[in-house]
Design an enzyme around this catalytic site. Structure first.
Site, mmCIF file in Angstrom:
data_model
loop_
_atom_site.group_PDB
_atom_site.id
_atom_site.type_symbol
_atom_site.label_atom_id
_atom_site.label_comp_id
_atom_site.label_asym_id
_atom_site.label_seq_id
_atom_site.Cartn_x
_atom_site.Cartn_y
_atom_site.Cartn_z
ATOM 1 N NE ARG A 107 -0.623 -0.136 4.988
ATOM 2 C CZ ARG A 107 -0.274 -1.256 5.599
ATOM 3 N NH1 ARG A 107 -0.491 -2.420 4.975
ATOM 4 N NH2 ARG A 107 0.288 -1.258 6.789
ATOM 5 C CE1 TYR A 108 1.814 3.165 4.490
ATOM 6 C CE2 TYR A 108 2.737 0.993 4.916
ATOM 7 C CZ TYR A 108 1.945 2.054 5.312
ATOM 8 O OH TYR A 108 1.299 2.017 6.513
ATOM 9 C CB THR A 109 5.889 0.146 -2.885
ATOM 10 O OG1 THR A 109 5.037 -0.998 -3.013
ATOM 11 C CG2 THR A 109 6.743 0.003 -1.633
#
Length: 898
Positions: free
Chosen positions: A184-186
């Protein structure tokens, strides 16, 4: 009776009455039967809970021989076998092994195809990894999201893939072993080279199959315009088999494919002229050519990867080991932890500190080496004990026609080449059909333009489009497709410029059609096209090798192999402190010079012995107790001119406190024709074959048997035809043949070599092989150079002849045969050293008083040691006319006196 006892009696009586059910209760038969069944059931349950012996168990089973209630009988062994085979094949084909054509496992293929369907090429903006993973899961890969994301992360890591297929944005892990951030961050998109993998996929170049639920289509293989199996490599563990293929350089692999395309009969040896070795993304050094040849020829083999390191010498005598590249798939933190563990357990010594100075520019691990340690040895130890050196085992298994197969280098390239032939042919066929369809329409439009008035008339008179198309087909013999294109054509297409463009387009389409047909009809032209396209990929994405190839390096090397051969000077103090200094540090001075300080003197500790040796030579260390120990030259810690040195007990732990080292000799070869001469203070000489000392270890052995009041003083290696010269402190030299001394065992005592008085002792030993001159030096710094012939030959155990005037020169400290051209290093008791050349000393007679060789600092200072710098090519110097007249005159006088 007390009240308590009465209560106990009542309670006891009530219990007895309660046990007799029939006495107080009457049940009808039905109720009694129910209670009896319940009681029997409880007893059965209690019995089941009681543990029994194995023999007491009886397993009751019911075999199903016919179909009952939808259940069919089956043999358990057959069911297990078939189920396991199905599971194994599923893992092999659908999960663990790559396809030999595109080098991808299904999960990687689905990721790249899914991203291409989303339009996430290298020119598009990055999108959340979770979006990509979700799309791949929902459409193509019905497994856990972690497996998809982990595969995607690996394709984005530049230390995992030689040419990353994913362009990641964010934390995608590190070579230290750090995990990637959550998806979800990359963000990610396809890399530029990944676009080449899917190039042409819309042109029917590969087959498509239904996805897991039949709602989508997915490719069975990607077109892959470069040999990804060998370029990216792969690894995976299936059921009963595994694969491990290293990455290679794109340019080398493409050149090999082109060579195979030009010459299908090329051998693997021929292909290895292009494919030099694997090319790992982390660089490092590769060796073990035999293992590589085996791997490329059989599909299985092993090569060795070694970290790149360089040794940096510092001004203070210390050094650093700097590691800049590490082997493939090795975590840097793992190396650091291993070094720390070995330092803690003292398996590695000589390291004062180590640290990780890596940054964005690359890896940099710095290891500080202690002052007296040998950095080459420490580095070799690190190679042995850590993963700074590791092996890569080839197991080139991939799917060919859906079945796992062990492939050699040529087979890997051939499978890819066959795939490219098929992909290129299908692409050309697709383009041909597309251009044929376009040419068909353009030809219809051309007919329309040529008969525009008639066409307009037909269309105007037609009631519907369908009616117009039918009339056009009938009038001009057009196809339905052509007629529809005419009806759908805008009026703007009828301008002169538009008509000209249409004619040009038709010419271009016809030219392409002719080209496609020519290539499809000729295998040679098809191969030429494939080679051309591969070379275009090489020019666009090829780069230099990262991994260095060193076939001259051994996979397993000794510490000594890492140490350069250098001439060294070994100095020994009277308190058994020893050190080595490079010979180059001693500069030559003229006769009579003061010299340079070579050791920092300490109270009651003076220089005793100086030996010129080699780092790869044996040093035989003899003590006054006639014990002998052996070490290698490089094992002596390096020091500076002013350093005290290292206690010899640190090098030879078995040496006793009461032992004093008296002599160190250098041996490079243990020849049977040579002997070792040992001489004691009392003039006892013994000759032993040199071979008997070859197996001496650090724990030591006895070199000879000594009398109680005697000590070993000197040792010498000689040939059988030499003459021996024993010099004593009374300034006498006894010259006799080595053959006069019979050979004895290693522990024998020996025989008389020179006859001495009680106060005299032997100071040195030399032989005729050392030269035609004898250089004598007294403790007061006076010495001389005389012809050997000036000293008459006597016999073993004779008194010898006088060589120096003791009143002027002092006690004799050194007398040895020389060529007259050597350099000497002279040590004084105060720690001063001077290097002189015998060329600067005139040859004089034996009876001459001598000349000043070194100026001593004060009356208390005196010479304690002399070392000759050996020159294997040295020959005896020629006498000048004046020297010849003087020495021959003296020899004639001596002969006349005899």
């Amino acid at each position: 009776m007390s009240d308590d006892k009465k209560d106990e009696e009542k309670l006891k009586k009530s219990d007895e009455n309660f046990d007799d059910d029939s006495k107080y209760y009457e049940f009808d038969d039905t109720i009694k039967k129910v209670f009896e069944e319940e009681k029997a059931k409880e007893e059965d349950e209690d019995e089941e809970e009681i543990p029994q012996e194995k023999e007491g168990y009886q397993v009751k089973s019911q075999l199903l021989e016919t179909e009952q209630n939808g259940l069919q009988p089956a043999d358990l062994a057959k069911v297990m076998k078939s189920s396991f085979i199905e599971y194994a094949m599923s893992v092999i084909v659908s999960r663990a092994l790559p396809d030999a054509r595109d080098g991808l496992k299904p999960v990687h293929r689905r990721i790249l195809y899914g991203m291409s369907e989303l339009g996430m090429f290298h020119t598009a903006p990055h999108k959340k990894s979770a979006r990509i993973v979700g799309d791949v899961l929902g459409k193509y890969h019905p497994h856990g999201d972690s497996s998809v994301y982990e595969a995607m992360v690996r394709m984005a890591q530049d230390f995992s893939l030689r040419y990353p297929l994913i362009d990641g944005h964010g934390n995608f892990g590190s070579i230290d072993g750090d995990e990637a951030a959550a998806m979800r961050y990359t963000e990610a998109r396809m890399s530029k080279i990944a676009g080449v993998m899917v190039d042409g996929i819309k042109k029917n170049t590969v087959d498509f199959i239904d996805n897991y639920d039949g709602t989508e289509k997915e490719p069975t293989v990607l077109p892959s315009r470069f040999p990804n199996l060998l370029v990216s490599g792969t690894s995976g563990i299936a059921v009963g088999m595994a694969t491990n293929i290293p990455p290679h350089n794109l340019g080398e692999i493409i050149d090999a494919v082109c060579a195979l395309a030009k010459n299908p009969e090329i051998t693997i040896d021929g292909l290895m002229e292009f494919v030099l070795a694997p090319d790992f993304p982390t660089g490092a050094t590769i060796f073990n050519k035999a293992g590589l040849i085996e791997a490329y020829k059989t599909g299985r083999g092993s090569i060795t990867m070694r970290a790149k390191a360089n040794i940096q010498e510092l001004a203070n005598g210390k050094s650093k080991i700097i590691i800049t590249e590490i082997p493939y798939e090795v975590k840097k933190t793992e190396i650091m932890e291993k070094i720390a563990d070995h330092l803690k357990n003292k398996r590695i010594e000589g390291i004062s500190d180590f640290r990780d100075e890596s940054n964005r520019d690359g890896i940099r691990v710095v290891i500080d080496v202690k002052k007296n340690a040998v950095p080459e040895v420490i580095l070799n130890t690190l190679y042995k004990l850590t993963r700074l050196q590791t092996n890569f085992s080839f197991n080139m298994i991939a799917l060919v026609n859906g079945e796992p197969k062990l492939l050699n280098l040529k087979e890997c390239l051939q499978v890819y080449l066959d795939h490219q032939i098929d992909v290129t042919r299908r692409r050309l066929q697709f383009d041909l059909e597309k251009d044929l369809a376009r040419a068909h329409i353009l030809e219809g439009l051309k007919i329309c333009v040529e008969n525009i008035d008639r066409v307009i008339e037909i269309i105007k008179k037609s009631k519907t489009d369908v009616d117009a198309q039918a009339k056009l087909c009938q009038t001009f013999s057009l196809s339905e497709i052509q007629a529809k294109a005419i009806v759908d054509m805008r009026l703007g297409r009828l301008t002169g410029l538009a008509i000209e463009k249409m004619n040009d387009e038709l010419d271009q389409v016809n030219a392409r059609i002719a080209e496609y047909r020519a290539i499809l009809s000729s295998h040679e032209k098809l191969i030429e096209l494939i080679i051309k396209e591969l070379q275009e990929v090489k020019e666009a994405y090829g780069d230099k090798r990262r991994s260095e190839i060193r076939w001259d390096v051994m996979s397993s090397i000794n510490n000594e192999d890492l140490i350069p051969q250098k001439e060294i000077v070994i100095t020994l103090s009277s308190n058994n402190y020893i050190k080595r200094i490079d010979l180059e540090e001693y500069r030559e001075q003229r006769r009579g010079g003061v010299g340079v300080s070579t050791v920092k003197t300490y109270q009651d500790d003076d220089i005793q012995d100086v030996v010129v040796a080699n780092t790869h030579a044996d040093l035989l260390i003899f003590t006054d107790e006639a014990k002998i120990y052996r070490v290698r030259g490089h094992e002596i810690p390096s020091g500076t001119k002013q350093s005290k040195g290292t206690p010899i007990v640190n090098i030879v732990p078995t040496i006793q406190k009461n032992e004093k080292v008296v002599k160190i000799i250098c041996v490079t070869d243990y020849e049977e024709s040579q002997s070792l001469i040992t001489v004691t203070e009392r003039g006892v000489i013994k000759k032993t074959n040199l071979k008997e000392y070859e197996l001496i270890r650090k724990n030591g052995k006895y070199a000879l048997s000594l009398l109680e009041d005697d000590h070993l003083i000197d040792v010498r290696v000689v040939d059988q035809d030499e003459e021996i010269f024993i010099a004593a402190s009374n300034s006498r030299i006894n010259r006799f043949n080595v053959a006069d001394v019979r050979e004895m065992g290693r522990v024998a005592r020996g025989v008389g070599g020179i006859r001495l008085s009680d106060d005299d002792k032997v100071v040195s030993v030399s032989s005729s092989k050392d030269g035609a001159y004898i250089f004598s030096l007294g403790a007061k710094g006076y010495g001389k150079l005389s012809l050997v012939e000036s000293y008459r030959k006597t016999k073993r155990n004779a008194k010898g002849v006088i060589t120096l005037n003791e009143d002027k020169a002092g006690k004799l400290v050194y007398a040895a045969a020389v060529h007259g051209v050597e350099d000497l290093i002279i040590m004084t008791q105060s720690g001063i050293a001077i290097r002189i050349s015998l060329r600067d000393i005139n040859v004089i007679g034996r009876n001459a008083k001598g000349v000043k060789i070194i100026n001593l600092k004060g009356r208390s200072d005196q010479i304690v040691g002399v070392a000759k710098i050996y020159d294997e090519d040295a020959t005896d110097r020629e006498l000048t006319k004046e020297e010849y007249i003087e020495v021959t005159k003296e020899i004639d006088i001596d002969l006349a006196n005899e």
